[in-house]
Design a protein around this motif. Structure first.
Motif, PDB file in Angstrom:
ATOM      1  N   LEU A  61       0.817  -1.208   0.000  1.00  0.00           N
ATOM      2  CA  LEU A  61       0.000   0.000   0.000  1.00  0.00           C
ATOM      3  C   LEU A  61       0.853   1.261   0.000  1.00  0.00           C
ATOM      4  CD1 LEU A  61      -2.879  -0.942   2.473  1.00  0.00           C
ATOM      5  CD2 LEU A  61      -2.925  -0.942  -0.024  1.00  0.00           C
ATOM      6  N   THR A  62       1.994   1.215   0.678  1.00  0.00           N
ATOM      7  CA  THR A  62       2.869   2.389   0.697  1.00  0.00           C
ATOM      8  C   THR A  62       3.330   2.740  -0.709  1.00  0.00           C
ATOM      9  OG1 THR A  62       3.654   1.920   2.936  1.00  0.00           O
ATOM     10  CG2 THR A  62       5.061   3.318   1.552  1.00  0.00           C
ATOM     11  N   ARG A  63       3.720   1.714  -1.476  1.00  0.00           N
ATOM     12  CA  ARG A  63       4.176   1.979  -2.836  1.00  0.00           C
ATOM     13  C   ARG A  63       3.030   2.469  -3.725  1.00  0.00           C
ATOM     14  NH1 ARG A  63       7.991  -2.061  -1.315  1.00  0.00           N
ATOM     15  NH2 ARG A  63       6.654  -3.855  -1.758  1.00  0.00           N
ATOM     16  N   LEU A  64       1.829   1.951  -3.490  1.00  0.00           N
ATOM     17  CA  LEU A  64       0.677   2.452  -4.255  1.00  0.00           C
ATOM     18  C   LEU A  64       0.405   3.916  -3.914  1.00  0.00           C
ATOM     19  CD1 LEU A  64      -1.815  -0.557  -4.114  1.00  0.00           C
ATOM     20  CD2 LEU A  64      -0.408   0.175  -6.051  1.00  0.00           C
ATOM     21  N   ARG A  65       0.562   4.290  -2.643  1.00  0.00           N
ATOM     22  CA  ARG A  65       0.379   5.701  -2.260  1.00  0.00           C
ATOM     23  C   ARG A  65       1.416   6.583  -2.952  1.00  0.00           C
ATOM     24  NH1 ARG A  65      -0.665   3.339   2.941  1.00  0.00           N
ATOM     25  NH2 ARG A  65      -2.877   3.603   3.495  1.00  0.00           N
ATOM     26  N   LEU A  66       2.655   6.111  -3.010  1.00  0.00           N
ATOM     27  CA  LEU A  66       3.693   6.873  -3.692  1.00  0.00           C
ATOM     28  C   LEU A  66       3.347   7.062  -5.169  1.00  0.00           C
ATOM     29  CD1 LEU A  66       6.920   5.276  -2.158  1.00  0.00           C
ATOM     30  CD2 LEU A  66       5.927   7.507  -1.623  1.00  0.00           C
ATOM     31  N   LEU A  67       2.794   6.029  -5.794  1.00  0.00           N
ATOM     32  CA  LEU A  67       2.409   6.127  -7.205  1.00  0.00           C
ATOM     33  C   LEU A  67       1.303   7.158  -7.395  1.00  0.00           C
ATOM     34  CD1 LEU A  67       2.866   4.893 -10.049  1.00  0.00           C
ATOM     35  CD2 LEU A  67       0.949   3.359  -9.554  1.00  0.00           C
ATOM     36  N   VAL A  68       0.320   7.149  -6.507  1.00  0.00           N
ATOM     37  CA  VAL A  68      -0.767   8.137  -6.585  1.00  0.00           C
ATOM     38  C   VAL A  68      -0.210   9.550  -6.434  1.00  0.00           C
ATOM     39  CG1 VAL A  68      -2.832   9.007  -5.427  1.00  0.00           C
ATOM     40  CG2 VAL A  68      -2.568   6.555  -5.818  1.00  0.00           C
ATOM     41  N   GLU A  69       0.716   9.733  -5.494  1.00  0.00           N
ATOM     42  CA  GLU A  69       1.297  11.065  -5.295  1.00  0.00           C
ATOM     43  C   GLU A  69       2.115  11.501  -6.504  1.00  0.00           C
ATOM     44  OE1 GLU A  69       0.605  13.180  -3.036  1.00  0.00           O
ATOM     45  OE2 GLU A  69      -0.699  11.783  -1.990  1.00  0.00           O
ATOM     46  N   LEU A  70       2.834  10.567  -7.125  1.00  0.00           N
ATOM     47  CA  LEU A  70       3.591  10.926  -8.320  1.00  0.00           C
ATOM     48  C   LEU A  70       2.649  11.314  -9.455  1.00  0.00           C
ATOM     49  CD1 LEU A  70       6.330  11.177  -9.717  1.00  0.00           C
ATOM     50  CD2 LEU A  70       6.138   8.778 -10.373  1.00  0.00           C
ATOM     51  N   ASP A  71       1.537  10.604  -9.570  1.00  0.00           N
ATOM     52  CA  ASP A  71       0.539  10.937 -10.588  1.00  0.00           C
ATOM     53  C   ASP A  71      -0.027  12.330 -10.349  1.00  0.00           C
ATOM     54  OD1 ASP A  71      -1.065  10.463 -12.820  1.00  0.00           O
ATOM     55  OD2 ASP A  71      -2.718   9.740 -11.590  1.00  0.00           O
ATOM     56  N   ARG A  72      -0.176  12.719  -9.094  1.00  0.00           N
ATOM     57  CA  ARG A  72      -0.751  14.019  -8.757  1.00  0.00           C
ATOM     58  C   ARG A  72       0.282  15.136  -8.868  1.00  0.00           C
ATOM     59  NH1 ARG A  72      -5.640  13.394  -6.499  1.00  0.00           N
ATOM     60  NH2 ARG A  72      -6.128  11.363  -5.610  1.00  0.00           N
ATOM     61  N   MET A  73       1.519  14.877  -8.413  1.00  0.00           N
ATOM     62  CA  MET A  73       2.487  15.950  -8.230  1.00  0.00           C
ATOM     63  C   MET A  73       3.525  16.036  -9.339  1.00  0.00           C
ATOM     64  SD  MET A  73       2.938  15.745  -4.097  1.00  0.00           S
ATOM     65  CE  MET A  73       3.306  17.489  -4.018  1.00  0.00           C
ATOM     66  N   GLY A  74       3.780  14.936 -10.021  1.00  0.00           N
ATOM     67  CA  GLY A  74       4.596  15.000 -11.229  1.00  0.00           C
ATOM     68  C   GLY A  74       6.081  14.773 -11.084  1.00  0.00           C
ATOM     69  N   THR A  75       6.667  14.940  -9.879  1.00  0.00           N
ATOM     70  CA  THR A  75       8.112  14.767  -9.730  1.00  0.00           C
ATOM     71  C   THR A  75       8.428  13.924  -8.505  1.00  0.00           C
ATOM     72  OG1 THR A  75       8.501  16.721  -8.345  1.00  0.00           O
ATOM     73  CG2 THR A  75       8.472  17.056 -10.734  1.00  0.00           C
ATOM     74  N   MET A  76       9.542  13.202  -8.586  1.00  0.00           N
ATOM     75  CA  MET A  76      10.021  12.407  -7.460  1.00  0.00           C
ATOM     76  C   MET A  76      10.318  13.300  -6.256  1.00  0.00           C
ATOM     77  SD  MET A  76      10.682   9.013  -8.035  1.00  0.00           S
ATOM     78  CE  MET A  76      11.122   7.850  -9.334  1.00  0.00           C
TER      79      MET A  76
END
Length: 310
Positions: free
Chosen positions: A3-18
């Motif tokens: 779930l942590t990695r899925l949250r990171l993916l959602v945030e990258l989709d929203r925010m655009g940068t690592m």
């Protein structure tokens, strides 16, 4: 999948940068990168590709992010149900067209802030063409867009729509003979066949609307001005330099301007909430959507039928 990695993916989709993701979640950029490498192994397909000095999501990455929003929302709902409902927290990027901002968006945001202070909303102003592009590319999470009944808009299949209301259209024209605030007729519209018409510069819908409306009255309009700001449109009309179509919400009382209801000649402007399929389940987005629909119901007519072209 973790779930942590899925949250990171959602945030990258929203925010655009690592870097932005790392700052929000409190991890180092290298740690975030390692999580994504593991997530790609779990998914079995590439999720990220280099884009200059940054990365961007592949189509598979975007699709997994949509699933992740739904998965995380369901997990959050289950946890809240078992442990008691917690306050929603998160940031939502809202894209909207300008004429509904004062009467729909601002009242909705004030109520949302009072009830759910943990939800942060960032407002972006765009016409529908740009708004739909931002929604598809992840530049926005939720959008308010419109479509004219005379010029139905084709919405992307990747987006889900929620009708929130409609408003009649008026003809804005300089005051004085033969202008009148009475409902417009084809005969009176034909009297404006030599007028200078005003349309929007950021989309083709207004052009098509004016063309179809005037064609119904038997003439081709001369579109001379292209102005996005509706207040400036009214000033141009007041100066006697043109005529234009004005949605009811944007029509203010102004010296030198007469507004005539167009009725069936101009049709209506339908307003929709639009969001990526799969994103609506996230509680901050769902609550913002509810508050916008509530505010829209107070100033718009009842929603019309679903958008054509979908």
């Amino acid at each position: 999948m973790d779930l942590t990695r899925l949250r990171l993916l959602v945030e990258l989709d929203r925010m655009g940068t690592m870097a932005a993701v790392a700052e929000v979640v409190g991890m180092g950029t290298s740690a975030v990168s390692k999580h994504f490498a593991v997530l790609e192994q779990e998914a079995g397909v590439p999720l990220l590709v280099p884009d200059g000095r940054r990365v961007r999501l592949t189509p598979a990455g975007h699709r997994l992010a949509e699933h992740a929003v739904d998965i995380l929302a369901r997990v959050e709902a289950a946890r809240s149900e078992l442990a008691g409902s917690g306050d929603p927290v998160g940031r939502v990027n809202l894209v909207t067209f300008i004429s509904v901002a004062p009467v729909v968006v601002l009242p909705a945001l004030r109520r949302l802030r009072d009830r759910y202070p943990g939800i942060e909303v960032r407002v972006i102003e765009h016409e529908p063409d740009e708004a739909l592009q931002a929604l598809q590319t992840g530049g926005a999470d939720l959008g308010l867009v419109y479509s004219y009944s005379l010029v139905p808009r084709r919405f992307p299949d990747s987006l889900t729509l929620r009708p929130v209301g409609g408003e009649p259209l008026l003809l804005s024209q300089p005051s004085g003979p033969p202008a009148s605030s009475r409902p417009m007729t084809r005969r009176r519209l034909r009297e404006l066949s030599e007028a200078s018409w005003i349309a929007n510069s950021r989309g083709s819908d207004e052009d098509e609307l004016v063309q179809r409306m005037c064609a119904g009255a038997g003439f081709a309009p001369r579109i001379r001005h292209r102005i996005d700001n509706l207040d400036v449109v009214e000033q141009v009309v007041a100066a006697g330099l043109g005529v234009g179509v004005m949605p009811k919400l944007a029509a203010a009382t102004r010296r030198g301007v007469v507004h005539s209801p167009l009725g069936e000649l101009g049709g209506i402007r339908r307003v929709y909430l639009a969001g990526r399929t799969g994103g609506w389940a996230w509680r901050p987005i769902a609550l913002l959507a509810d508050h916008l629909a509530e505010a829209a119901a107070e100033v718009l007519d009842a929603p019309g039928p679903a958008a054509a072209g979908r």
